[in-house]
Scaffold this active site. Structure first.
Site, mmCIF file in Angstrom:
data_model
loop_
_atom_site.group_PDB
_atom_site.id
_atom_site.type_symbol
_atom_site.label_atom_id
_atom_site.label_comp_id
_atom_site.label_asym_id
_atom_site.label_seq_id
_atom_site.Cartn_x
_atom_site.Cartn_y
_atom_site.Cartn_z
ATOM 1 N N TYR A 177 -67.120 -47.907 63.985
ATOM 2 C CA TYR A 177 -65.914 -47.324 64.045
ATOM 3 C C TYR A 177 -64.880 -48.097 63.419
ATOM 4 C CZ TYR A 177 -68.415 -45.209 68.438
ATOM 5 O OH TYR A 177 -69.302 -44.564 68.948
ATOM 6 N N PHE A 195 -65.105 -26.302 76.176
ATOM 7 C CA PHE A 195 -66.169 -25.919 77.217
ATOM 8 C C PHE A 195 -66.667 -24.722 77.118
ATOM 9 C CE2 PHE A 195 -63.052 -29.164 79.082
ATOM 10 C CZ PHE A 195 -63.975 -30.523 79.297
ATOM 11 N N PRO A 244 -67.988 -37.008 76.261
ATOM 12 C CA PRO A 244 -68.249 -36.543 77.620
ATOM 13 C C PRO A 244 -67.254 -35.323 77.955
ATOM 14 C CG PRO A 244 -67.059 -38.768 77.511
ATOM 15 C CD PRO A 244 -67.519 -38.192 76.311
ATOM 16 N N LEU A 245 -66.141 -35.280 77.390
ATOM 17 C CA LEU A 245 -65.167 -33.989 77.628
ATOM 18 C C LEU A 245 -65.177 -33.136 76.242
ATOM 19 C CD1 LEU A 245 -62.050 -36.196 78.420
ATOM 20 C CD2 LEU A 245 -63.517 -35.115 80.075
ATOM 21 N N GLY A 246 -66.187 -33.156 75.567
ATOM 22 C CA GLY A 246 -66.502 -32.004 74.798
ATOM 23 C C GLY A 246 -65.298 -31.694 73.646
ATOM 24 N N GLY A 247 -64.364 -32.538 73.559
ATOM 25 C CA GLY A 247 -63.464 -32.417 72.781
ATOM 26 C C GLY A 247 -62.323 -31.351 73.230
#
Length: 281
Positions: A63, A215, A209-212
């Site tokens: 990163y 959804f 975890p928020l899928g960008g």
């Protein structure tokens, strides 16, 4: 101040952390390359995460590369006794944004030494193989991490982007504390890996975890449940992960203090059977 209400999990049966952690990938520049536009803000987000009860931070040497680890070391070292900082190695970066696996044992040893320096520690709490290298025998990469664990450079070994078969292969070599695979409410391809982790008592860290925010077919259901709880769809997506399994350790990342607070607030949302059914349909 919104406190972290996600419950706890013992990584490697000894490092107790709140299940909602923080992913430090977004503290770098655009494309996860270089310095952030606002270094002071990046460090503020790190301090704010601790203030809200987050005691598990996940990063990687790729990163930046190296930028995220360095910022964590500069902002937070010496670390509070209850803070667990995890990092990963095994991916090379190019300025065009490519992520290239490198699981060569000598490279991994060098990567660990660099991470130790940037994080300002003598031992890395949790070191994860970022991705298996198709050009290097998987067992060679894992043996390298096992040796560094024996030497005290690494406290616990984790894996990322692996199948159940790779997990079992690694477990024959060294104790595996966590697995980090892509997983969220609209992407459950790693369901079998999560089930294996539950059976073994291994922490499962869902990356992305928020899928960008995309959804797919679950978007309408998330919106409906969010309205019911006076929350956002992203908060419901996090609440669903925490509800899904006791070994789940979501690490949503952000470069925004308000967004960080929203993520922590999601740990207070309790889903009922109706919510679960709606999100699983």
């Amino acid at each position: 101040m919104v406190e972290n209400a996600s419950g706890t999990f013992d990584i490697g049966d000894e490092l107790t952390v709140h299940r909602l952690g923080f992913g430090a990938m977004r503290l770098t520049g655009s494309g996860i390359i270089g310095e952030p536009d606002d270094v002071a803000n990046a460090k503020k987000v790190l301090h704010e995460s601790l203030a809200h009860g987050i005691d598990f931070i996940d990063t990687a040497d790729s990163y930046g590369p190296a930028v995220s680890e360095r910022l964590i070391g500069e902002a937070l070292a010496p670390y509070p006794d209850d803070l667990v900082v995890a990092t990963k190695g095994g991916l090379l970066r190019n300025r065009d944004g490519a992520w290239k696996p490198n699981g060569d044992p000598d490279y991994l040893r060098n990567a660990v030494l660099g991470s130790l320096d940037r994080l300002r520690v003598d031992t890395i709490d949790l070191y994860q193989l970022h991705r298996p290298d198709p050009h290097v025998p998987f067992e060679d990469s894992v043996h390298a991490l096992a040796e560094m664990k024996d030497e005290g450079l690494i406290r616990h070994v984790g894996l990322s982007n692996v199948s159940v078969e790779k997990l079992d292969e690694a477990r024959d070599i060294v104790d595996i504390a966590t697995v980090q695979n892509r997983y969220h409410v609209a992407d459950r391809d790693s369901e079998s890996v999560l089930d294996a982790c539950e059976g073994y008592g291994i922490g499962f860290i869902p990356w992305y975890p928020l899928g960008g925010g995309d959804f797919g077919d679950n978007a309408d259901a998330l919106s409906a449940v969010a309205t019911k709880h006076d929350a956002t769809p992203q908060q419901i997506a996090l609440a669903w992960l925490l509800d899904r399994s006791e070994v789940m350790l979501p690490i949503p990342g952000t470069s925004s203090v308000p967004h960080l607070r929203d993520n922590v607030a999601a740990s207070h949302i309790g889903l009922d059977d109706e919510d679960r059914d709606r999100l699983d349909e």
